[in-house]
Design a protein around this motif. Sequence first.
Motif, PDB file in Angstrom:
ATOM      1  N   SER A  27       0.827  -1.211   0.000  1.00  0.00           N
ATOM      2  CA  SER A  27       0.000   0.000   0.000  1.00  0.00           C
ATOM      3  C   SER A  27       0.860   1.259   0.000  1.00  0.00           C
ATOM      4  CB  SER A  27      -0.936   0.000   1.211  1.00  0.00           C
ATOM      5  OG  SER A  27      -0.215   0.128   2.420  1.00  0.00           O
ATOM      6  N   LEU A  28       2.011   1.200   0.677  1.00  0.00           N
ATOM      7  CA  LEU A  28       2.902   2.367   0.710  1.00  0.00           C
ATOM      8  C   LEU A  28       3.596   2.585  -0.627  1.00  0.00           C
ATOM      9  CD1 LEU A  28       4.680   2.061   4.179  1.00  0.00           C
ATOM     10  CD2 LEU A  28       2.984   3.748   3.504  1.00  0.00           C
ATOM     11  N   ASP A  51      10.495  14.409   4.737  1.00  0.00           N
ATOM     12  CA  ASP A  51       9.150  13.913   4.462  1.00  0.00           C
ATOM     13  C   ASP A  51       9.124  12.536   3.803  1.00  0.00           C
ATOM     14  OD1 ASP A  51      10.228  14.675   2.060  1.00  0.00           O
ATOM     15  OD2 ASP A  51       8.720  16.188   1.597  1.00  0.00           O
ATOM     16  N   ALA A  52      10.280  11.862   3.728  1.00  0.00           N
ATOM     17  CA  ALA A  52      10.322  10.549   3.083  1.00  0.00           C
ATOM     18  C   ALA A  52      11.569   9.794   3.537  1.00  0.00           C
ATOM     19  CB  ALA A  52      10.330  10.697   1.560  1.00  0.00           C
ATOM     20  N   PHE A  53      11.535   8.471   3.343  1.00  0.00           N
ATOM     21  CA  PHE A  53      12.758   7.681   3.502  1.00  0.00           C
ATOM     22  C   PHE A  53      12.993   6.942   2.195  1.00  0.00           C
ATOM     23  CE2 PHE A  53       9.459   4.718   4.721  1.00  0.00           C
ATOM     24  CZ  PHE A  53       9.906   3.472   4.336  1.00  0.00           C
ATOM     25  N   PHE A  54      14.125   6.241   2.085  1.00  0.00           N
ATOM     26  CA  PHE A  54      14.551   5.731   0.792  1.00  0.00           C
ATOM     27  C   PHE A  54      15.068   4.299   0.888  1.00  0.00           C
ATOM     28  CE2 PHE A  54      14.850  10.252   0.983  1.00  0.00           C
ATOM     29  CZ  PHE A  54      14.355  10.700  -0.232  1.00  0.00           C
ATOM     30  N   PHE A  55      14.831   3.550  -0.193  1.00  0.00           N
ATOM     31  CA  PHE A  55      15.310   2.175  -0.322  1.00  0.00           C
ATOM     32  C   PHE A  55      16.205   2.101  -1.546  1.00  0.00           C
ATOM     33  CE2 PHE A  55      14.761  -1.897  -2.564  1.00  0.00           C
ATOM     34  CZ  PHE A  55      15.323  -2.756  -1.632  1.00  0.00           C
ATOM     35  N   ILE A  56      17.409   1.534  -1.368  1.00  0.00           N
ATOM     36  CA  ILE A  56      18.360   1.428  -2.481  1.00  0.00           C
ATOM     37  C   ILE A  56      18.190   0.079  -3.172  1.00  0.00           C
ATOM     38  CG2 ILE A  56      20.774   1.537  -3.181  1.00  0.00           C
ATOM     39  CD1 ILE A  56      21.364   3.006  -0.577  1.00  0.00           C
ATOM     40  N   ARG A  57      17.817   0.119  -4.416  1.00  0.00           N
ATOM     41  CA  ARG A  57      17.702  -1.105  -5.215  1.00  0.00           C
ATOM     42  C   ARG A  57      19.039  -1.482  -5.839  1.00  0.00           C
ATOM     43  NH1 ARG A  57      18.190  -5.029  -7.400  1.00  0.00           N
ATOM     44  NH2 ARG A  57      16.777  -6.221  -8.739  1.00  0.00           N
ATOM     45  N   ALA A 113       4.274  10.249   5.118  1.00  0.00           N
ATOM     46  CA  ALA A 113       2.904  10.468   5.588  1.00  0.00           C
ATOM     47  C   ALA A 113       2.104   9.170   5.595  1.00  0.00           C
ATOM     48  CB  ALA A 113       2.219  11.511   4.709  1.00  0.00           C
ATOM     49  N   GLY A 114       2.267   8.361   4.553  1.00  0.00           N
ATOM     50  CA  GLY A 114       1.525   7.105   4.466  1.00  0.00           C
ATOM     51  C   GLY A 114       1.905   6.136   5.572  1.00  0.00           C
ATOM     52  N   LEU A 115       3.188   6.086   5.904  1.00  0.00           N
ATOM     53  CA  LEU A 115       3.637   5.187   6.965  1.00  0.00           C
ATOM     54  C   LEU A 115       3.129   5.659   8.325  1.00  0.00           C
ATOM     55  CD1 LEU A 115       5.188   2.792   7.963  1.00  0.00           C
ATOM     56  CD2 LEU A 115       7.295   4.137   7.858  1.00  0.00           C
ATOM     57  N   ARG A 116       3.159   6.951   8.561  1.00  0.00           N
ATOM     58  CA  ARG A 116       2.666   7.467   9.842  1.00  0.00           C
ATOM     59  C   ARG A 116       1.174   7.179  10.015  1.00  0.00           C
ATOM     60  NH1 ARG A 116       6.663  11.557   8.790  1.00  0.00           N
ATOM     61  NH2 ARG A 116       5.170  12.808   7.594  1.00  0.00           N
ATOM     62  N   GLN A 117       0.419   7.268   8.939  1.00  0.00           N
ATOM     63  CA  GLN A 117      -1.010   6.950   8.994  1.00  0.00           C
ATOM     64  C   GLN A 117      -1.222   5.473   9.306  1.00  0.00           C
ATOM     65  OE1 GLN A 117      -2.701   8.249   5.283  1.00  0.00           O
ATOM     66  NE2 GLN A 117      -2.379  10.425   5.712  1.00  0.00           N
ATOM     67  N   ILE A 119       0.737   3.549  11.006  1.00  0.00           N
ATOM     68  CA  ILE A 119       1.075   3.317  12.411  1.00  0.00           C
ATOM     69  C   ILE A 119      -0.061   3.760  13.322  1.00  0.00           C
ATOM     70  CG2 ILE A 119       2.609   4.066  14.278  1.00  0.00           C
ATOM     71  CD1 ILE A 119       4.883   4.087  12.224  1.00  0.00           C
ATOM     72  N   LEU A 120      -0.709   4.874  12.994  1.00  0.00           N
ATOM     73  CA  LEU A 120      -1.840   5.348  13.799  1.00  0.00           C
ATOM     74  C   LEU A 120      -2.994   4.343  13.773  1.00  0.00           C
ATOM     75  CD1 LEU A 120      -1.895   9.152  12.876  1.00  0.00           C
ATOM     76  CD2 LEU A 120      -1.206   8.118  15.049  1.00  0.00           C
ATOM     77  N   LYS A 121      -3.173   3.683  12.640  1.00  0.00           N
ATOM     78  CA  LYS A 121      -4.243   2.696  12.518  1.00  0.00           C
ATOM     79  C   LYS A 121      -3.871   1.375  13.184  1.00  0.00           C
ATOM     80  CE  LYS A 121      -6.093   4.515   8.144  1.00  0.00           C
ATOM     81  NZ  LYS A 121      -6.299   4.229   6.699  1.00  0.00           N
ATOM     82  N   GLN A 122      -2.572   1.038  13.137  1.00  0.00           N
ATOM     83  CA  GLN A 122      -2.104  -0.230  13.709  1.00  0.00           C
ATOM     84  C   GLN A 122      -0.895   0.041  14.611  1.00  0.00           C
ATOM     85  OE1 GLN A 122      -1.744  -3.565  10.919  1.00  0.00           O
ATOM     86  NE2 GLN A 122      -2.777  -2.354   9.364  1.00  0.00           N
ATOM     87  N   PRO A 123      -1.118   0.436  15.867  1.00  0.00           N
ATOM     88  CA  PRO A 123      -0.006   0.758  16.774  1.00  0.00           C
ATOM     89  C   PRO A 123       1.023  -0.369  16.919  1.00  0.00           C
ATOM     90  CG  PRO A 123      -2.093   1.474  17.692  1.00  0.00           C
ATOM     91  CD  PRO A 123      -2.426   0.661  16.483  1.00  0.00           C
ATOM     92  N   GLN A 124       0.590  -1.629  16.760  1.00  0.00           N
ATOM     93  CA  GLN A 124       1.517  -2.752  16.865  1.00  0.00           C
ATOM     94  C   GLN A 124       2.636  -2.636  15.838  1.00  0.00           C
ATOM     95  OE1 GLN A 124       1.699  -5.227  19.133  1.00  0.00           O
ATOM     96  NE2 GLN A 124       3.563  -5.954  18.109  1.00  0.00           N
ATOM     97  N   LEU A 125       2.332  -1.987  14.727  1.00  0.00           N
ATOM     98  CA  LEU A 125       3.321  -1.805  13.674  1.00  0.00           C
ATOM     99  C   LEU A 125       4.534  -1.045  14.193  1.00  0.00           C
ATOM    100  CD1 LEU A 125       4.235  -1.984  10.717  1.00  0.00           C
ATOM    101  CD2 LEU A 125       2.828   0.030  10.238  1.00  0.00           C
ATOM    102  N   ALA A 126       4.295  -0.055  15.056  1.00  0.00           N
ATOM    103  CA  ALA A 126       5.398   0.720  15.615  1.00  0.00           C
ATOM    104  C   ALA A 126       6.322  -0.173  16.433  1.00  0.00           C
ATOM    105  CB  ALA A 126       4.865   1.853  16.471  1.00  0.00           C
TER     106      ALA A 126
END
Length: 231
Positions: A27-28, A51-57, A113-117, A119-126
């Motif tokens: 989803s992210l 406002d973002a993090f990054f993944f190196i392919r 922003a998507g990841l923070r949302q 986490i708010l919906k699923q606190p266990q994720l944090a």
Amino acid sequence: MTMTTDDWTILSRAPLFQAMGSEITASLIGSRVPRHYERGERIFQQGDPADAFFFIREGWVKLFREREDGREIVVSTFTAGETFAEAAMFLGGRYPASAEVVTPARILRVEGAGLRQAILKQPQLALDMLAAAFVHLKQLVEQIEQLKAQSAPQRIADFLLGQVSAESGPAEIALPYDKALIANRLGMQPESFSRALARLRELGVTVARDNVRMKDIARLTEFAARATRDD
């Protein structure tokens, strides 16, 4: 263009995405794909909004801070399969360092922003992500302990072996990025790196510009694994 099967496979192995699980990760990411960067391109500048993090392919990235006199202080280097800037993104505010590509690279930007949302919906994720961060920190501590236990030539041998898949016989590689950055990653000064690299000649390691030839991978592996320290 979409993410390939190989892209998803490598991404799913990163501790941060493992903690998220496949559903939240998908989803992210959505329809985003890794962007191609040329060597020397900036990903973000020190002081930019975090406002973002990054993944190196593919490729290598350096994080660095710029001093008032214009000199750079390298904070860390990252390579394929790793994420970076997630801590700054979670804290909000601005990036405390700049990120620059040091080899041609493919890098995926993930909006915070998507990841923070999520986490708010699923606190266990944090909590799951904290656990993943702890595992990563433990690995970093182990790497530091290993560096301290090795001589400078052993550190370089270990680094070179990490660039090949063969376990025996000869191999030839191109150094993935600038020697000064490699020295920084291995915890030594550039001049110490050059001297230590020269000492590997007796083990069949020869260097021509950025190309390194290893005559005997098995012999170099045995040397890197020795529990001795002789700088």
